[in-house]
Scaffold this motif. Sequence first.
Motif, PDB file in Angstrom:
ATOM      1  N   HIS A 186      30.671  73.675 -92.602  1.00 52.42           N
ATOM      2  CA  HIS A 186      30.927  75.117 -92.637  1.00 52.42           C
ATOM      3  C   HIS A 186      31.141  75.604 -94.069  1.00 52.42           C
ATOM      4  N   ASN A 187      31.795  74.770 -94.887  1.00 51.56           N
ATOM      5  CA  ASN A 187      32.156  75.189 -96.230  1.00 51.56           C
ATOM      6  C   ASN A 187      31.226  74.694 -97.330  1.00 51.56           C
ATOM      7  N   TYR A 188      30.481  73.616 -97.070  1.00 50.12           N
ATOM      8  CA  TYR A 188      29.771  72.977 -98.172  1.00 50.12           C
ATOM      9  C   TYR A 188      28.252  72.917 -98.039  1.00 50.12           C
ATOM     10  N   VAL A 189      27.676  73.277 -96.905  1.00 50.35           N
ATOM     11  CA  VAL A 189      26.230  73.145 -96.760  1.00 50.35           C
ATOM     12  C   VAL A 189      25.491  73.941 -97.822  1.00 50.35           C
ATOM     13  N   LEU A 240      21.276  68.285 -93.819  1.00 56.85           N
ATOM     14  CA  LEU A 240      21.813  69.396 -93.042  1.00 56.85           C
ATOM     15  C   LEU A 240      21.312  70.737 -93.574  1.00 56.85           C
ATOM     16  N   TYR A 241      21.231  70.860 -94.875  1.00 56.59           N
ATOM     17  CA  TYR A 241      20.771  72.106 -95.485  1.00 56.59           C
ATOM     18  C   TYR A 241      19.367  72.464 -95.010  1.00 56.59           C
ATOM     19  N   ARG A 242      18.543  71.444 -94.815  1.00 54.24           N
ATOM     20  CA  ARG A 242      17.161  71.674 -94.402  1.00 54.24           C
ATOM     21  C   ARG A 242      17.011  71.829 -92.894  1.00 54.24           C
ATOM     22  N   LEU A 243      18.084  71.571 -92.162  1.00 48.94           N
ATOM     23  CA  LEU A 243      18.060  71.761 -90.715  1.00 48.94           C
ATOM     24  C   LEU A 243      18.657  73.106 -90.294  1.00 48.94           C
ATOM     25  N   ARG A 244      19.249  73.822 -91.226  1.00 47.66           N
ATOM     26  CA  ARG A 244      20.041  74.988 -90.853  1.00 47.66           C
ATOM     27  C   ARG A 244      19.211  76.110 -90.247  1.00 47.66           C
ATOM     28  N   THR A 295      19.584  75.911 -79.946  1.00 46.55           N
ATOM     29  CA  THR A 295      19.475  74.924 -78.864  1.00 46.55           C
ATOM     30  C   THR A 295      19.123  73.553 -79.406  1.00 46.55           C
ATOM     31  N   VAL A 296      18.274  73.507 -80.420  1.00 45.06           N
ATOM     32  CA  VAL A 296      17.896  72.229 -81.025  1.00 45.06           C
ATOM     33  C   VAL A 296      19.092  71.604 -81.729  1.00 45.06           C
ATOM     34  N   LEU A 297      19.823  72.391 -82.488  1.00 41.82           N
ATOM     35  CA  LEU A 297      20.992  71.877 -83.202  1.00 41.82           C
ATOM     36  C   LEU A 297      22.067  71.407 -82.218  1.00 41.82           C
TER      37      LEU A 297
END
Length: 412
Positions: free
Chosen positions: A71-74, A178-182, A187-189
Amino acid sequence: MAGTSRPPRGEIRGLTGLRLVAALWVVAHHYWLFAPAQPWLRHLEPVRPLLESGWLGVDLFFVLSGFVLAHNYVTVLGSRPGVRAAVEFYWARLSRIWPIWMVVLGVVTAGLVVKQLGAVGAAESVSRIDAPTMLRQVLLVQVWDRPDYSATGPVGPGWSLSAEWLAYLFFPVVVLVLYRLRGCRATVLGALALAAVTPFVYGCLALGSHDWRWSWLVRLAGCFLAGALVSLCVHRIRATVPAGAAERVAAWAAGVAVATMVLVLWWADAVEEDHGGAAVLVFPLLVGALALTDGGPARLLSTPVVVLGGRISFALYLVHMAVFEVVWTVADVVASLGGGSAPATLLHVVGLALPLPVAWTLWRFVEEPARLRMRRIGPRPAGVAEPRASGGESRPPEEAGATVSALVGQTA
């Protein structure tokens, strides 16, 4: 693009309150397991499945920890690798957990030495608290090469800090993914978050136990990653779903998650198998729902007294077993406080509540002042405000109550 906007930062009070619930769950679990037999404990039999499953506080806190860090660092660490940014992140995390850990480690170790000197003599005391063991405690590496996390040092809960420190070391690399999944669909996440905890759940169901070789590592990796993915999922929901609709559904989902968890725990008790670990599947839903709403269970968790409890929960976790040991030792030494007498019952009841004021004292006079001092003298994370020690201090958002330290329990 809506899916790539910077996520909101700051305290999520419902999650801060959830920290207290998780910590008290662990405290109750340890008291139920290790307290000397007392007649009044039999009145807790109706909630025995809940007390026996308090080890699940481990998993809940790892999910919370992964959520809060993502929540804070992505967006701070995830765009590209950076040594300086990673060092700043490590310092921020170390300032949160290390000072109070050193104080508790020192006091508990000194108390253990005194107790052992009185009981068995100096030679055996020295052999039990040797220099290599203590160095591993100081460096927070005591569990890294241990398939079994029990008996890793004088402070039982320390294994969990060691595990979380390992997660912190890997986080600057994980956050690049994670940055590239945001931008993925919510639903996928969400499905990925559930998949992350599935290996541990499968192990519990297949083996009939939550404790096997390297199970601590499976729990750490799965729950931490699940929490991080839930954070991304929450951000996507906020970006794509009308706020009112999301809050209404989330309040309902949080209630369903709590009810489902209770049903799973009582089912596991009914079949007389250690299948309570299946409840871990509910934790990502619970954390995500509480992050999206102020209604339902979040309303209670966001009240001032519960939020304060969440802020002292790290200290509560670290000291509760030490406080219990002192109370139980007094009961052993003073003859009139033994057995099931009225004074003995009073001592044990007071001893059950005593960790709370001790934890508040540690939080107020050790944890917070030491954290602020370390943050002032060290590097600070990019994009994060410098903390101030005044009454109106500005805190880094990852430290402002939503932060989850490694408050996971010493399981049986």
